[in-house]
Design a protein around this motif. Structure first.
Motif, mmCIF file in Angstrom:
data_model
loop_
_atom_site.group_PDB
_atom_site.id
_atom_site.type_symbol
_atom_site.label_atom_id
_atom_site.label_comp_id
_atom_site.label_asym_id
_atom_site.label_seq_id
_atom_site.Cartn_x
_atom_site.Cartn_y
_atom_site.Cartn_z
ATOM 1 N N SER A 163 6.358 6.612 12.199
ATOM 2 C CA SER A 163 5.199 5.727 12.036
ATOM 3 C C SER A 163 5.664 4.279 12.141
ATOM 4 C CB SER A 163 4.559 5.969 10.671
ATOM 5 O OG SER A 163 5.446 5.543 9.664
ATOM 6 N N LYS A 164 4.713 3.356 12.105
ATOM 7 C CA LYS A 164 5.070 1.942 12.244
ATOM 8 C C LYS A 164 6.039 1.515 11.134
ATOM 9 C CE LYS A 164 3.241 -2.695 12.861
ATOM 10 N NZ LYS A 164 2.081 -3.563 12.800
ATOM 11 N N THR A 165 5.810 2.015 9.926
ATOM 12 C CA THR A 165 6.720 1.671 8.817
ATOM 13 C C THR A 165 8.126 2.161 9.127
ATOM 14 O OG1 THR A 165 4.910 1.853 7.264
ATOM 15 C CG2 THR A 165 7.125 1.965 6.340
ATOM 16 N N PHE A 224 -4.539 12.492 2.987
ATOM 17 C CA PHE A 224 -3.351 12.477 3.839
ATOM 18 C C PHE A 224 -3.489 11.439 4.954
ATOM 19 C CE2 PHE A 224 -0.634 14.111 7.293
ATOM 20 C CZ PHE A 224 0.570 14.095 6.616
ATOM 21 N N MET A 279 0.828 -1.215 0.000
ATOM 22 C CA MET A 279 0.000 0.000 0.000
ATOM 23 C C MET A 279 0.862 1.264 0.000
ATOM 24 S SD MET A 279 -3.110 0.680 -0.186
ATOM 25 C CE MET A 279 -4.013 2.196 -0.195
ATOM 26 N N VAL A 280 1.841 1.264 0.908
ATOM 27 C CA VAL A 280 2.752 2.417 0.966
ATOM 28 C C VAL A 280 3.486 2.552 -0.363
ATOM 29 C CG1 VAL A 280 4.708 3.448 2.189
ATOM 30 C CG2 VAL A 280 3.018 2.144 3.454
ATOM 31 N N ALA A 340 -1.601 4.070 5.855
ATOM 32 C CA ALA A 340 -0.784 3.074 5.150
ATOM 33 C C ALA A 340 0.604 3.010 5.782
ATOM 34 C CB ALA A 340 -0.674 3.438 3.674
ATOM 35 N N MET A 341 1.132 4.182 6.127
ATOM 36 C CA MET A 341 2.449 4.211 6.772
ATOM 37 C C MET A 341 2.403 3.503 8.123
ATOM 38 S SD MET A 341 4.583 5.929 4.898
ATOM 39 C CE MET A 341 5.803 6.587 5.992
ATOM 40 N N LYS A 342 1.233 3.524 8.736
ATOM 41 C CA LYS A 342 1.089 2.864 10.038
ATOM 42 C C LYS A 342 0.650 1.413 9.873
ATOM 43 C CE LYS A 342 0.121 7.274 12.228
ATOM 44 N NZ LYS A 342 0.417 7.559 13.631
ATOM 45 N N TYR A 379 1.463 4.450 -2.651
ATOM 46 C CA TYR A 379 1.480 5.871 -2.292
ATOM 47 C C TYR A 379 2.782 6.530 -2.745
ATOM 48 C CZ TYR A 379 -2.825 6.059 0.396
ATOM 49 O OH TYR A 379 -4.144 6.060 0.766
ATOM 50 N N LEU A 390 -5.345 8.771 4.898
ATOM 51 C CA LEU A 390 -5.257 7.427 4.302
ATOM 52 C C LEU A 390 -3.797 7.071 4.023
ATOM 53 C CD1 LEU A 390 -8.326 7.443 1.895
ATOM 54 C CD2 LEU A 390 -7.995 5.994 3.905
ATOM 55 N N TYR A 391 -3.052 8.069 3.575
ATOM 56 C CA TYR A 391 -1.622 7.836 3.338
ATOM 57 C C TYR A 391 -0.920 7.466 4.647
ATOM 58 C CZ TYR A 391 3.297 8.953 2.724
ATOM 59 O OH TYR A 391 4.662 8.901 2.736
ATOM 60 N N MET A 392 -1.214 8.246 5.701
ATOM 61 C CA MET A 392 -0.543 7.985 6.973
ATOM 62 C C MET A 392 -0.981 6.650 7.567
ATOM 63 S SD MET A 392 1.765 10.110 7.526
ATOM 64 C CE MET A 392 2.199 9.388 9.096
#
Lengths: 385, 380, 284
Positions: free
Chosen positions: B189-191, C93, B1-2, C99-101, B5, C95-97
């Motif tokens: 963040s978690k990533t 934004f 997903m990332v 995804a980062m999480k 993005y 939704l993007y974050m």
């Protein structure tokens, strides 16, 4: 003035200058050294011709009158004697059945040479024979060019599609005896060297000056600048800082690469008219070698400054340095295409150029650069930040 | 997903699209303006479709059945193909290798590698001779020009533009959080810092996509003007195809394995994609080490310039000289010799694959080192 | 529980924090210190953006650097200078974050919609953030920090630059989000702390000075704070704290170690008094 200096200080950053210096070094090795070497070292018998042109310059001045030519040609028997001495001393000639220079002349007309003959034929032009073979070739070529100059010009008038003004000019070269100039055939190498210098000037100017406005915008410095007493006038000062920096950098490059060019040993011909009998390049106007180099440098300077002015506009409309580079690369390629394919394609030379391509394109480029930059500055006065 | 993005960030960068569109426009302009005399190759291609590409009796008969044309293409092709002979028959490529060794004064291990390379190539040449590989049509008398124009000029532009694009978009992506001031949010963040790996895969993917976009339009334009459809199955080592260098002059185009023109085209595309990915990987390493993308791009450019200058500096043909010839930019310079013996410019056989592998490994090590460094770097 | 054991952070020869020992177990913790005292350094260590030079930070007994992603999955962070993509809408934004999480898509969508409602951005959820006010951007910031329903919510100067109305609104928001989690709030706006903080952590000379409830901290100045409209009458050594106008008179609030009740009115100390008193030697 203080702001201008401070903006210039922002442009002349140590790290970028170091990268520019490295780039210049690599670029020089890749594109420019070749031409210096070919004028002076590796191009035979061109190097010998240039050497003999230097001899003529030292002994007879910038022009070679017919009586001086006769005297100059007395060198040839000396060269032949020198060649005969090498031929007598070196076994390679004996093995090929060669006993004097006349045998070499006969051999040169024979296309089916034995291996021993082939070796002997080339040895005379090598370092071990002090390039005497090439020196004889060079002096023969000079003599041929001097004595048959009128015929060459007539051929040129009939064979090449010249305009009426070009024909007049070609006849003028003969009637004014401009062709007596002892200038060697080094215009192509010189032109190519300075063509690459022009490209380098444009490239380094873009690299050095273009980040100024983009960086200020990325750091939101433009808000502080616009809200200060200087206001949006800061952009005008930044444009001037950009143009002056481009000018300074180009001048520095002129000095450095001008000095490097002296290695070619052609600077002694600066005062010689380039429409001499040795070469095949004739110009629209009487011009010395020094004057011609001056023209090439002015063209380079204009290209660098105009490019910086346009890049200033690109930088105003770039959010980040990478997006700026995305814009600068096609722009740089476009400027180079104009430079390499048009303007620096034998500038001022009869038959290949006219005043429009030589100076008009760069004048247009300069005008567009400064005009677009001025328009951008004007627009900026009313833009919401 | 990332990953998606990250790709979206690039897709939302107008300057990138502008750059790609300008490159496409430039390529199309050059292709269209340089297009000249495609009539003959297009005629040969149409012959190839009907008569096949093997120069045998059947080919000659079918060619003879073609209607005569006002341009004299048929007559010209008949003359060329009637004179065709197997260029690999008695072709002594070992002697060519010896000439390279002699001119460059190679000795010791370098001369030995050269000799082994050309001994191996001789074996392959003999097999080509046995298979009459050179008795293949390609573009007849127009082969050298078209081969050079496709694999030299078109691929050269395409690959150079793709390398620039790959480097810039990679640096853009690796500097994206910094330029948008989102580093702190993103890396907490978690990533976390694993985001860099996602950025790397997104960069390489986007670089390949950019290459694809450029290739589809640029090559599409080229193939529209120059009909290859009839000769794709022809051998790239056709007797009409040549390679040229200053030492050996013109000589048959000899590859390490038998390629059809289509196969060779696909193989060159593969190498091009590899080079684009390698440049992206290197730019990623630079982008992680250096937080200034402008300086980063300069470093990428300077590194590549150094890889071109270094072999000139080490003109004594030492191992260092040849190692630099394996760099991506040098491979770009030697694109017209991919899958051949590479002439005197390269030492090892399959230099393009070797160079790609070596560059890939080197850049990967660089990237992993940068990544490791970044994992413990204080972010402020 | 989040614990710092003997944590030191050096930048070259400069020591930003020295030998810090702290425990966070639940509720709102306010980091109160002047600029440059090490608040942001501590926060960045808690978010793994920078690493301790010495010591360790433990989350439920495990070192946070080793926990890596699993630790960061427990935190929500709003940086001091919150960066965002101007060309994104709040929804995009968030939704993007998410995804980062590493949140799954359905949960991310649901949570994004919830948080947009919570922070009051429903009307502008699909508008580009380019023209958002500072308060709206901060609300997007807190929403992104809350996306993963963090156990630890870390907010670095969240109310700086906001107007009073936005600040009150933001304070209430933080207060409502503080149940069942650790909230670590860095600020030097004392009114924010007095309202919502359960504990106040102060640093002085890059070391931990105190970690206590606001009332207890204020208690350290009990009986030492006075107000007067004639400061020249005060002969005992004192430290002028603040001034305010009252009926045309300038009332000076000051602190003194000696009893001044005969010439001034004793006042109940607040956190601002403590702040000014503690950091009297430092540029604030």
């Amino acid at each position: 003035m203080r702001i201008l200096l401070l903006e210039m200080k922002k442009i002349w950053r140590g790290r970028i200058l170091l990268l520019v210096a490295l780039l210049c070094g690599l670029y020089s090795v890749l594109f420019m050294d070749f031409y210096v070497g070919h004028i002076s070292i590796t191009d035979h018998p061109g190097a010998e011709t240039t050497e003999l042109a230097g001899y003529m310059l030292d002994h007879y001045g910038a022009t070679l009158e017919p009586d001086e030519f006769d005297e100059f040609m007395r060198l040839r028997p000396q060269f032949v004697a020198e060649a005969n001495q090498y031929i007598a001393e070196m076994p390679v000639f004996r093995d090929a059945g060669i006993y004097n220079y006349d045998d070499i002349v006969v051999l040169s007309q024979n296309l089916e040479r034995s291996e021993a003959e082939e070796r002997a034929y080339w040895v005379l032009g090598m370092e071990q024979c002090n390039y005497v073979g090439y020196r004889i070739q060079a002096i023969d070529s000079i003599a041929e060019n001097y004595t048959s100059f009128g015929t060459r010009i007539n051929t040129m008038l009939y064979d090449e599609p010249l305009t009426a003004s070009e024909q007049i000019r070609v006849r003028e070269i003969v009637s004014l005896k401009e062709y007596y100039s002892v200038f060697p055939d080094i215009i192509e190498y010189t032109k190519d060297y300075f063509k690459y210098l022009a490209v380098l000037c444009v490239l380094t100017s873009l690299i050095l000056t273009s980040p100024l406005v983009t960086l200020d915008r990325a750091r939101k410095m433009n808000q502080l600048q616009y809200a200060s007493a200087t206001g949006r006038g800061i952009l005008t000062r930044q444009l001037f800082a950009t143009l002056i920096s481009s000018l300074l950098l180009t001048l520095i490059l002129f000095v450095i690469f001008g000095l490097l060019f002296t290695r070619a040993g052609t600077m002694k011909f600066l005062r010689c008219d380039i429409n001499g009998f040795i070469g095949n390049s004739f110009t629209h106007i009487p011009i010395t070698y020094g004057g011609y180099i001056g023209v090439l440098l002015v063209l380079s300077l204009v290209a660098a400054i105009a490019s910086s002015a346009l890049a200033f506009v690109f930088s105003r409309f770039s959010d980040s340095l990478v997006t700026l580079i995305f814009k600068l690369i096609p722009f740089f390629v476009a400027v180079d295409l104009v430079s390499v394919l048009l303007v620096f394609n034998r500038p001022l030379m009869i038959g290949t150029s006219n005043a429009l391509t030589d100076f008009g394109l760069y004048a247009i480029l300069l005008f567009i650069g400064v005009a677009v930059a001025a328009l951008a500055l004007r627009r900026e006065r009313r833009v919401d930040i | 997903m990332v990953f998606l993005y990250e790709l979206k960030k690039l897709a939302a960068t107008p300057a990138l699209w502008g750059f790609i569109m300008l490159c496409v426009a430039f390529n199309c302009f050059i292709t269209i303006t340089q297009e000249s005399g495609a009539g003959y190759p297009n005629f040969v291609s149409s012959v190839g479709k009907t008569a096949g590409t093997t120069l045998d009796r059947s080919f000659q008969e079918m060619l003879a059945a073609f209607p005569d044309d006002a341009d004299g293409f048929k007559a010209a092709l008949q003359t060329e193909t009637a004179d065709a002979r197997d260029v690999f028959e008695n072709y002594d490529i070992i002697e060519i290798g010896e000439r390279y060794i002699g001119v460059h004064n190679a000795d010791g291990k370098i001369a030995e590698i050269f000799r082994n390379k050309y001994a191996d190539m001789q074996t392959h040449v003999d097999s080509l001779a046995a298979a009459d590989e050179s008795m293949s049509l390609y573009f007849g008398g127009g082969t050298y020009y078209l081969h050079q124009s496709l694999f030299g000029d078109v691929f050269g532009r395409l690959l150079m533009e793709s390398m620039l694009c790959a480097s810039l978009l990679t640096l853009l992506l690796f500097g994206y959080e910094r330029s948008h001031n989102t580093e702190l949010t993103a890396y907490s963040s978690k990533t976390g810092r694993r985001l860099l790996l996602t950025k790397l895969s997104a960069s390489i993917t986007a670089s390949i996509i950019a290459f694809g976009l450029l290739a589809i339009v640029s090559l599409g334009t080229y193939f529209t003007l120059n009909d290859f459809s009839g000769i794709w199955r022809s051998s790239v080592s056709s007797g009409f195809n040549k390679m040229h260098d200053l030492i050996a002059g013109m000589r048959p185009f000899t590859t390490w394995r038998s390629f059809t023109v289509l196969g060779y085209f696909l193989a060159c595309t593969g190498i091009s994609i590899g080079i684009v990915a390698a440049i992206s990987l290197f730019s990623a390493a630079v982008g992680v080490f250096l937080r200034n993308t402008y300086v980063g791009f300069m470093i990428v450019v300077l590194f590549n310039a150094l890889c071109v200058v270094a072999p000139i500096a080490f003109s004594g043909r030492t191992f260092i000289h040849y190692i630099f010839t394996l760099s991506p930019i040098y491979l770009w310079g030697l694109r017209i010799r991919w899958f051949t013996d590479g002439s005197a410019d390269t030492l090892w056989k399959n230099f393009e694959l070797l160079g790609l592998a070596a560059s890939g490994v080197l850049f990967l090590i660089l990237y992993l080192t940068a990544n490791k460094h970044f994992a413990r770097r204080d972010l402020s | 529980m989040l614990a710092l054991n003997n944590v030191t952070k050096n930048y070259g020869k400069f020591t930003a924090l020295e030998n810090i020992n702290l425990e966070f177990s639940g509720g709102v913790y306010a980091l109160l210190a002047p600029n440059g005292a090490g608040k942001t350094t501590l926060i960045k260590m808690l978010t793994t953006l920078i690493f301790p030079t010495k010591g360790e930070i433990l989350w439920n007994g495990d070192e946070i650097v080793k926990l890596d992603a699993s630790y960061r999955d427990s935190i929500g962070y709003l940086p001091q200078d919150f960066g965002y993509y101007k060309n994104h809408s709040p929804r995009e934004f968030l939704l993007y974050m998410s995804a980062m999480k590493c949140m799954d898509r359905a949960a991310a969508k649901r949570r994004t919609e919830e948080l947009i409602e919570v922070v009051g951005l429903s009307d502008v959820r699909d508008k580009k953030m380019r023209k958002f006010s500072g308060g709206m951007i901060q609300r997007v910031g807190i929403a992104q920090a809350m996306l993963n329903d963090p156990k630890i919510l870390i907010l670095d100067e969240p109310t700086a630059g906001l107007d009073p109305k936005e600040r009150v609104r933001f304070r209430n928001l933080i207060s409502s989000l503080s149940k069942d989690r650790i909230v670590i709030l860095s600020t030097h706006i004392v009114s924010d702390i007095e309202t919502i903080a359960g504990s106040v952590i102060m640093f002085k000379d890059h070391k931990l000075l105190t970690n206590d409830a606001p009332t207890a901290i204020c208690g350290t100045l009990a009986g030492k704070v006075y107000e007067t409209d004639d400061i020249s009458a005060i002969t005992a050594p004192y430290l002028a704290l603040t001034e305010h106008q009252d009926g045309g008179r300038t009332i000076t609030r000051f602190a003194s170690e000696r009893d001044c009740s005969n010439v001034a009115v004793s006042a109940a100390p607040n956190l601002e008094d403590v702040f000014l008193y503690v950091y009297r030697d430092e540029a604030v």
